[in-house]
Scaffold this motif. Structure first.
Motif, short mmCIF file in Angstrom:
data_model
loop_
_atom_site.label_atom_id
_atom_site.label_comp_id
_atom_site.label_asym_id
_atom_site.label_seq_id
_atom_site.Cartn_x
_atom_site.Cartn_y
_atom_site.Cartn_z
N TRP A 241 2.00 1.56 -3.61
CA TRP A 241 0.90 1.85 -4.53
C TRP A 241 0.35 3.26 -4.32
O TRP A 241 0.00 3.96 -5.29
CB TRP A 241 -0.20 0.78 -4.38
N ASP A 242 0.27 3.72 -3.08
CA ASP A 242 -0.26 5.06 -2.80
C ASP A 242 0.56 6.15 -3.49
O ASP A 242 0.05 7.22 -3.79
CB ASP A 242 -0.30 5.32 -1.28
N LYS B 7 0.83 -1.21 0.00
CA LYS B 7 0.00 0.00 0.00
C LYS B 7 0.87 1.27 0.00
O LYS B 7 0.57 2.24 -0.69
CB LYS B 7 -0.94 -0.01 1.22
N THR C 144 1.11 -4.85 -7.32
CA THR C 144 2.29 -4.37 -6.58
C THR C 144 2.75 -5.43 -5.59
O THR C 144 3.94 -5.75 -5.46
CB THR C 144 1.96 -3.06 -5.83
N VAL D 146 -2.81 -2.26 -6.47
CA VAL D 146 -2.14 -2.65 -5.23
C VAL D 146 -1.88 -4.17 -5.22
O VAL D 146 -0.84 -4.64 -4.72
CB VAL D 146 -2.93 -2.17 -3.99
#
Ligand SMILES: CC(C)(COP(=O)(O)OP(=O)(O)OC[C@H]1O[C@@H](n2cnc3c(N)ncnc32)[C@H](O)[C@@H]1OP(=O)(O)O)[C@@H](O)C(=O)NCCC(=O)NCCS
Length: 195
Positions: free
Chosen positions: A36-37, A33, A67, A64
């Motif tokens: 991905w963020d 996360k 990823t 995500v």
């Protein structure tokens, strides 16, 4: 200790440079996360030379979940290390390396930074650190890097680092408009390091 074990001893750990932290991240949902963020805000067009590179698949992830899958694959590599690069505790880039023990060669397999981190010398900084560890601690004979011919930033960065153009994988990349693009293969030898 085998030569491959020595590689992991030196490289599979968090590495600090003057301004950056190259972190080994376990493939957990929390870590996926974090990556991905940041990635979800990037424009894929800015990474086009990675997207369309056929010979060296290393494009950015698109969700995500993807990823997380990429993190797992990278983390479990039998001859590679992947770093998630942080500046001031913010995630800004990615680098994957592979080690070929038989030929004493370290391969820089993939590298990218988010756009706001380009042009600050970060790529030079991490490669200088890798060269120091590879040549001075692991005692490799050769480090290799590669780029698509049209990727001027990458090509300049490799050339400025003093790498030698070994050869051209002619037209090995197929671009979205159907044209083909060369792939450039570079290396630096131990005897050329610090010359
Ligand atoms: C390629 C990339 C990794 C370069 O990273 P960077 O941190 O911006 O590069 P640096 O700041 O260390 O610059 C290194 C050299 O390249 C030059 N350079 C950087 N961007 C350039 C550009 N767009 N055009 C020409 N030269 C450029 C710098 O001036 C510097 O030259 P110098 O050492 O002679 O002063 C980065 O642009 C990127 O992530 N691009 C998108 C993903 C990608 O293409 N990855 C590479 C796949 S092979």
């Amino acid at each position: 200790m085998t030569y491959m074990e020595k590689f992991f001893e030196i490289f599979k750990q968090n590495i600090k440079t003057e301004r950056l932290e190259m972190r080994i991240l376990a493939p957990t949902p929390e870590n996926a996360k974090i990556i991905w963020d940041v990635l979800k805000n990037e424009n894929p067009d800015d990474f086009k030379y990675m997207w369309y590179s056929v010979s060296h698949k290393s494009h950015l992830t698109e969700s995500v979940e993807e990823t997380m899958e990429r993190m797992k694959l990278d983390y479990e590599s039998k001859n590679g290390c992947t770093y998630y690069i942080f500046n001031d505790n913010k995630f800004i880039g990615y680098m994957r390396i592979h080690f070929w023990a038989e030929s004493r060669t370290l391969q820089c397999a993939s590298v990218w930074f988010i756009k706001s981190a380009w042009g600050k010398g970060f790529n030079t900084e991490i490669h200088n650190k890798l060269e120091d560890l590879a040549f001075n601690k692991l005692h490799v004979n050769r480090i290799c890097r590669q780029t698509m011919a049209g990727n001027l930033a990458s090509k300049k960065s490799i050339e400025s680092g003093g790498y030698h153009l070994d050869g051209i994988d002619r037209q090995s990349n197929r671009m979205p408009d159907g044209t083909f693009m060369d792939h450039l293969m570079f290396s630096k030898l131990l005897c050329e390091y610090n010359k």
